[in-house]
Design a protein around this motif. Structure first.
Motif, PDB file in Angstrom:
ATOM      1  N   ILE A  47     -32.361 -33.189  20.032  1.00 59.83           N
ATOM      2  CA  ILE A  47     -31.920 -34.003  21.167  1.00 59.83           C
ATOM      3  C   ILE A  47     -30.614 -34.708  20.833  1.00 59.83           C
ATOM      4  N   TYR A  48     -30.560 -35.271  19.650  1.00 54.58           N
ATOM      5  CA  TYR A  48     -29.355 -35.973  19.196  1.00 54.58           C
ATOM      6  C   TYR A  48     -28.132 -35.045  19.244  1.00 54.58           C
ATOM      7  N   LYS A  49     -28.278 -33.828  18.762  1.00 61.18           N
ATOM      8  CA  LYS A  49     -27.167 -32.879  18.752  1.00 61.18           C
ATOM      9  C   LYS A  49     -26.708 -32.521  20.155  1.00 61.18           C
ATOM     10  N   ILE A  50     -27.657 -32.429  21.092  1.00 56.91           N
ATOM     11  CA  ILE A  50     -27.297 -32.132  22.481  1.00 56.91           C
ATOM     12  C   ILE A  50     -26.511 -33.293  23.082  1.00 56.91           C
ATOM     13  N   PHE A  51     -26.950 -34.522  22.823  1.00 57.56           N
ATOM     14  CA  PHE A  51     -26.215 -35.701  23.291  1.00 57.56           C
ATOM     15  C   PHE A  51     -24.784 -35.690  22.762  1.00 57.56           C
ATOM     16  N   ILE A  52     -24.649 -35.460  21.463  1.00 56.15           N
ATOM     17  CA  ILE A  52     -23.333 -35.478  20.825  1.00 56.15           C
ATOM     18  C   ILE A  52     -22.425 -34.412  21.433  1.00 56.15           C
ATOM     19  N   LYS A  53     -22.987 -33.247  21.664  1.00 55.79           N
ATOM     20  CA  LYS A  53     -22.215 -32.147  22.253  1.00 55.79           C
ATOM     21  C   LYS A  53     -21.764 -32.490  23.666  1.00 55.79           C
ATOM     22  N   LYS A  54     -22.681 -33.019  24.478  1.00 58.52           N
ATOM     23  CA  LYS A  54     -22.359 -33.347  25.864  1.00 58.52           C
ATOM     24  C   LYS A  54     -21.296 -34.446  25.951  1.00 58.52           C
ATOM     25  N   LEU A  55     -21.364 -35.389  25.019  1.00 56.76           N
ATOM     26  CA  LEU A  55     -20.423 -36.516  25.045  1.00 56.76           C
ATOM     27  C   LEU A  55     -19.157 -36.260  24.227  1.00 56.76           C
ATOM     28  N   LYS A  56     -19.111 -35.084  23.581  1.00 56.92           N
ATOM     29  CA  LYS A  56     -17.944 -34.689  22.775  1.00 56.92           C
ATOM     30  C   LYS A  56     -17.612 -35.749  21.726  1.00 56.92           C
ATOM     31  N   LEU A  57     -18.631 -36.115  20.954  1.00 52.75           N
ATOM     32  CA  LEU A  57     -18.489 -37.167  19.940  1.00 52.75           C
ATOM     33  C   LEU A  57     -18.640 -36.634  18.523  1.00 52.75           C
ATOM     34  N   LYS A  58     -18.443 -35.361  18.358  1.00 49.67           N
ATOM     35  CA  LYS A  58     -18.727 -34.699  17.084  1.00 49.67           C
ATOM     36  C   LYS A  58     -18.089 -35.374  15.885  1.00 49.67           C
ATOM     37  N   ASN A  59     -16.873 -35.840  16.004  1.00 52.31           N
ATOM     38  CA  ASN A  59     -16.150 -36.408  14.859  1.00 52.31           C
ATOM     39  C   ASN A  59     -16.144 -37.934  14.842  1.00 52.31           C
ATOM     40  N   ASN A  60     -16.975 -38.537  15.659  1.00 51.68           N
ATOM     41  CA  ASN A  60     -17.042 -39.991  15.717  1.00 51.68           C
ATOM     42  C   ASN A  60     -18.000 -40.500  14.634  1.00 51.68           C
ATOM     43  N   LEU A 108     -20.935 -46.412  32.827  1.00 49.91           N
ATOM     44  CA  LEU A 108     -22.182 -46.563  33.569  1.00 49.91           C
ATOM     45  C   LEU A 108     -22.263 -45.597  34.750  1.00 49.91           C
ATOM     46  N   LYS A 109     -21.175 -45.400  35.449  1.00 49.10           N
ATOM     47  CA  LYS A 109     -21.175 -44.542  36.633  1.00 49.10           C
ATOM     48  C   LYS A 109     -21.433 -43.073  36.290  1.00 49.10           C
ATOM     49  N   ASN A 110     -21.264 -42.700  35.019  1.00 51.33           N
ATOM     50  CA  ASN A 110     -21.448 -41.301  34.610  1.00 51.33           C
ATOM     51  C   ASN A 110     -22.813 -41.019  33.979  1.00 51.33           C
ATOM     52  N   ILE A 111     -23.623 -42.051  33.836  1.00 48.31           N
ATOM     53  CA  ILE A 111     -24.886 -41.887  33.099  1.00 48.31           C
ATOM     54  C   ILE A 111     -25.847 -40.935  33.805  1.00 48.31           C
ATOM     55  N   ASN A 112     -25.977 -41.045  35.116  1.00 51.61           N
ATOM     56  CA  ASN A 112     -26.940 -40.175  35.797  1.00 51.61           C
ATOM     57  C   ASN A 112     -26.513 -38.715  35.747  1.00 51.61           C
ATOM     58  N   THR A 113     -25.210 -38.474  35.829  1.00 42.80           N
ATOM     59  CA  THR A 113     -24.708 -37.099  35.696  1.00 42.80           C
ATOM     60  C   THR A 113     -25.038 -36.552  34.318  1.00 42.80           C
ATOM     61  N   LEU A 114     -24.856 -37.396  33.291  1.00 41.94           N
ATOM     62  CA  LEU A 114     -25.210 -37.000  31.929  1.00 41.94           C
ATOM     63  C   LEU A 114     -26.706 -36.726  31.831  1.00 41.94           C
ATOM     64  N   ARG A 115     -27.502 -37.601  32.408  1.00 40.94           N
ATOM     65  CA  ARG A 115     -28.966 -37.465  32.338  1.00 40.94           C
ATOM     66  C   ARG A 115     -29.424 -36.145  32.950  1.00 40.94           C
ATOM     67  N   LEU A 116     -28.906 -35.815  34.111  1.00 33.75           N
ATOM     68  CA  LEU A 116     -29.289 -34.569  34.779  1.00 33.75           C
ATOM     69  C   LEU A 116     -28.849 -33.343  33.980  1.00 33.75           C
ATOM     70  N   SER A 117     -27.666 -33.438  33.375  1.00 38.16           N
ATOM     71  CA  SER A 117     -27.176 -32.342  32.542  1.00 38.16           C
ATOM     72  C   SER A 117     -28.055 -32.165  31.309  1.00 38.16           C
ATOM     73  N   LEU A 118     -28.494 -33.283  30.727  1.00 44.33           N
ATOM     74  CA  LEU A 118     -29.365 -33.243  29.550  1.00 44.33           C
ATOM     75  C   LEU A 118     -30.732 -32.665  29.897  1.00 44.33           C
ATOM     76  N   ILE A 119     -31.276 -33.061  31.038  1.00 42.50           N
ATOM     77  CA  ILE A 119     -32.579 -32.537  31.473  1.00 42.50           C
ATOM     78  C   ILE A 119     -32.505 -31.026  31.633  1.00 42.50           C
ATOM     79  N   SER A 120     -31.423 -30.559  32.224  1.00 38.98           N
ATOM     80  CA  SER A 120     -31.240 -29.117  32.389  1.00 38.98           C
ATOM     81  C   SER A 120     -31.199 -28.411  31.036  1.00 38.98           C
ATOM     82  N   GLU A 121     -30.510 -29.008  30.073  1.00 41.20           N
ATOM     83  CA  GLU A 121     -30.400 -28.429  28.731  1.00 41.20           C
ATOM     84  C   GLU A 121     -31.748 -28.436  28.014  1.00 41.20           C
TER      85      GLU A 121
END
Length: 272
Positions: A40-53, A72-85
């Motif tokens: 799950i952590y790796k999927i979050f990192i990939k979606k948020l493009k935080l690999k080198n942070n 904050l305005k982008n959280i639900n879009t992220l959530r739906l994308s994560l659920i799909s993944e």
């Protein structure tokens, strides 16, 4: 007369569940939980493009401070994308079942149906868009025979967590409501609500018949949690007209024993 071949710990768990409508237990299958968390952590990192942070190497820090890495305005879009993944393959459902299997089978049984899609919630500080007012899943058309398996990826407490109304109080409140209006229930039952403290490495199993929900998260941390439903394969499904909470739509078979497979294929001969 009921025969009950269980040990003392199992008696405690089943007794607590029947009395209160929920249990909170420690995860015993740590390898499954770690695999689950890492992926799950790796999927979050990939979606948020935080690999080198470098700030996000600590998983607890990352999930608790997720709101610092996304608007904050982008959280639900992220959530739906994560659920799909998360629902692209069965890995996460398999691991979450392994995590809670002992208690799921103890409470529900060992021939099971599982919700087809795993759900994910992100409850950020002061986010009013992710509220779930007091409700009962059963009143929304789900089976009263199911349980909800709820697992946070961080420590949750107070407004960062969820509240519930213990079983008997919930049943009394539901019996007396008019037109399914639950707004007054929250205010009238405030003193009896249980605000759940669940530590990282613990999970919650609760009945859909109890009233529950959340409020605005007034802490400085984000809550990330997942939930999925289990029910006995042969227990009744909701029969509300137009409701899709049925096997093949909302649920998939999880465990079918050999005798059941044979029995389900058997057909009596037509009358001569």
């Amino acid at each position: 007369m009921f025969l009950n071949f269980v040990n003392n710990d199992e008696k405690r768990v089943t007794s607590d569940f029947v009395k209160n409508g929920y249990i909170i237990e420690k995860i015993e299958n740590i390898p499954s939980f770690n695999r689950f968390l890492d992926k799950i952590y790796k999927i979050f990192i990939k979606k948020l493009k935080l690999k080198n942070n470098k700030k996000i190497k600590n998983k607890s820090f990352f999930f608790n401070n997720l709101h610092k890495f996304i608007k904050l305005k982008n959280i639900n879009t992220l959530r739906l994308s994560l659920i799909s993944e998360l629902n692209k393959d069965n890995f996460f459902k398999e691991e979450i079942f392994k995590i809670g299997r002992k208690y799921i089978e103890l409470i529900v049984g060992n021939e099971l149906a599982i919700q087809k899609n795993l759900n994910l919630s992100i409850h950020s500080p002061n986010d009013k868009s992710s509220l779930l007012n007091i409700h009962s899943d059963t009143l929304s058309g789900e089976s009263p025979f199911q349980v909800v398996f709820w697992i946070p990826l961080v420590d949750v407490f107070g407004t960062k967590s969820m509240f519930l109304l213990p079983l008997q109080e919930s049943l009394r409140a539901i019996k007396n409501i008019k037109n399914k209006n639950l707004n007054n229930v929250f205010n009238s039952k405030k003193k009896k609500l249980k605000w759940l403290r669940i530590n990282h490495g613990e999970f919650l199993i609760f009945s859909p018949n109890i009233l529950h929900g959340n409020v605005v998260n007034k802490t400085k941390e984000t809550r990330v949690s997942l939930n999925i439903r289990f029910k006995g394969l042969f227990t009744p499904y909701n029969k509300v007209n137009g409701n899709d909470r049925k096997l093949g739509f909302f649920y998939s078979p999880l465990n079918i024993k050999s005798a059941s497979k044979i029995g389900m294929r058997f057909k009596l001969p037509k009358k001569l």
